[in-house]
Write a protein that holds these residues in place. Structure first.
Motif, PDB file in Angstrom:
ATOM      1  N   LEU A  50     -30.550 -31.125  30.517  1.00 46.64           N
ATOM      2  CA  LEU A  50     -30.901 -32.195  29.533  1.00 46.64           C
ATOM      3  C   LEU A  50     -32.295 -31.931  29.297  1.00 46.64           C
ATOM      4  N   THR A  51     -32.494 -32.029  27.618  1.00 50.22           N
ATOM      5  CA  THR A  51     -33.935 -31.809  27.262  1.00 50.22           C
ATOM      6  C   THR A  51     -34.733 -33.134  27.725  1.00 50.22           C
ATOM      7  N   GLU A  52     -36.038 -33.073  27.778  1.00 50.75           N
ATOM      8  CA  GLU A  52     -36.860 -34.068  28.504  1.00 50.75           C
ATOM      9  C   GLU A  52     -36.922 -35.441  27.859  1.00 50.75           C
ATOM     10  N   GLY A  55     -34.888 -38.189  29.160  1.00 43.21           N
ATOM     11  CA  GLY A  55     -35.464 -38.807  30.265  1.00 43.21           C
ATOM     12  C   GLY A  55     -36.621 -39.716  30.022  1.00 43.21           C
ATOM     13  N   VAL A  62     -29.825 -41.688  32.476  1.00 45.96           N
ATOM     14  CA  VAL A  62     -30.281 -40.682  33.047  1.00 45.96           C
ATOM     15  C   VAL A  62     -30.417 -40.825  34.733  1.00 45.96           C
ATOM     16  N   GLU A  76     -33.705 -31.670  33.977  1.00 46.94           N
ATOM     17  CA  GLU A  76     -34.560 -31.994  32.520  1.00 46.94           C
ATOM     18  C   GLU A  76     -35.468 -30.699  32.080  1.00 46.94           C
TER      19      GLU A  76
END
Length: 102
Positions: A50-52, A55, A62, A76
């Motif tokens: 997952l891209t940060e 998050g 998440v 992430e």
């Protein structure tokens, strides 16, 4: 087991695709929830990237997946703009985890 990417931008998805990792680009909360549900249901996916941004913007979604599902492993990653984390992120993480200041 396969890796799968859920990204917030096309550039990160394209770069990962060149490395052999399939993925989807989503922008909204509901799209993220749907993509996570599909990834969890697919037993071939062992690592979910997952891209940060997700998050930071949707931590409850998440964290819920991380706490309630054994697989896939959620990692992430920074997007093409770099990380949104502070430079001493790892030191702070270790300090918090073990309760000692390094």
């Amino acid at each position: 087991m396969k890796m799968f990417l859920i990204s917030d931008n096309i550039d990160t998805c394209t770069g990962m695709r060149l490395a052999g990792v399939e993925g989807v680009v989503v922008h909204e909360r509901d799209e993220l929830k749907d993509a996570l549900e599909k990834a969890i249901a697919n037993k071939e996916i062992g690592i979910l990237l997952l891209t940060e941004k997700f998050g930071r913007e949707f931590p409850q979604i998440v964290d819920d997946v991380k706490l309630n599902h054994k697989t896939p492993l959620i990692i992430e990653i920074p997007d093409r703009h770099g990380t949104g984390r502070k430079p001493d992120f790892i030191t702070g993480y270790v300090n918090e985890a073990i309760g000692l200041k390094l």
